[in-house]
Design a protein around this motif. Structure first.
Motif, mmCIF file in Angstrom:
data_model
loop_
_atom_site.group_PDB
_atom_site.id
_atom_site.type_symbol
_atom_site.label_atom_id
_atom_site.label_comp_id
_atom_site.label_asym_id
_atom_site.label_seq_id
_atom_site.Cartn_x
_atom_site.Cartn_y
_atom_site.Cartn_z
ATOM 1 N N GLU A 1 2.635 32.599 -12.043
ATOM 2 C CA GLU A 1 2.678 31.310 -11.349
ATOM 3 C C GLU A 1 2.232 31.461 -9.899
ATOM 4 O O GLU A 1 1.521 30.604 -9.372
ATOM 5 N N LEU A 2 2.626 32.547 -9.251
ATOM 6 C CA LEU A 2 2.175 32.791 -7.879
ATOM 7 C C LEU A 2 0.667 33.018 -7.828
ATOM 8 O O LEU A 2 -0.006 32.546 -6.911
ATOM 9 N N LEU A 3 0.136 33.729 -8.810
ATOM 10 C CA LEU A 3 -1.307 33.942 -8.872
ATOM 11 C C LEU A 3 -2.035 32.615 -9.091
ATOM 12 O O LEU A 3 -3.050 32.342 -8.442
ATOM 13 N N GLU A 4 -1.497 31.791 -9.972
ATOM 14 C CA GLU A 4 -2.102 30.480 -10.204
ATOM 15 C C GLU A 4 -2.056 29.628 -8.943
ATOM 16 O O GLU A 4 -3.040 28.953 -8.607
ATOM 17 N N ALA A 5 -0.957 29.659 -8.214
ATOM 18 C CA ALA A 5 -0.843 28.897 -6.970
ATOM 19 C C ALA A 5 -1.880 29.367 -5.949
ATOM 20 O O ALA A 5 -2.489 28.547 -5.250
ATOM 21 N N THR A 6 -2.093 30.678 -5.873
ATOM 22 C CA THR A 6 -3.097 31.210 -4.956
ATOM 23 C C THR A 6 -4.487 30.728 -5.354
ATOM 24 O O THR A 6 -5.295 30.331 -4.506
#
Length: 105
Positions: free
Chosen positions: A37-42
């Motif tokens: 999810e953090l990678l997707e947000a980035t």
């Protein structure tokens, strides 16, 4: 230079930061989901930047810190989008990690 404060700030109370996981009882799937999810947000944040989200062109724009503050806004919006289901990138990453983990066993 180290600054010592007379108080501490719990990491889980910082905006946009997920609550820490207990390492002894947290499944690997949940950790993978949070990281995905953090990678997707980035990724979403970079796409918003490329699309010009947050860029202002008016009589009040052009200050030295405008780009930095616009990036904070883009990052916050991207985290909300990803937390709400995003564009499906995090889900695909988690599925791939789970598939690879099953293949390793």
């Amino acid at each position: 230079m180290t600054v010592h404060l007379p108080f501490t700030i719990p990491q889980s109370n910082l905006p946009g930061r997920p609550a820490p996981l207990a390492t002894d009882n947290a499944p690997g799937q949940e950790k993978a989901r949070r990281v995905a999810e953090l990678l997707e947000a980035t990724f979403i944040s970079e796409m918003l930047k490329s699309a010009g989200f947050g860029a202002q062109e008016n009589s009040f724009s052009g200050s030295a810190g405008e780009d930095q503050f616009a990036s904070f806004h883009r990052d916050a919006i991207a985290r909300k989008i990803a937390a709400g289901g995003g564009i499906g990138l995090a889900e695909q990453i988690v599925r791939h990690i789970a598939k690879e983990a099953d293949n390793d066993q």
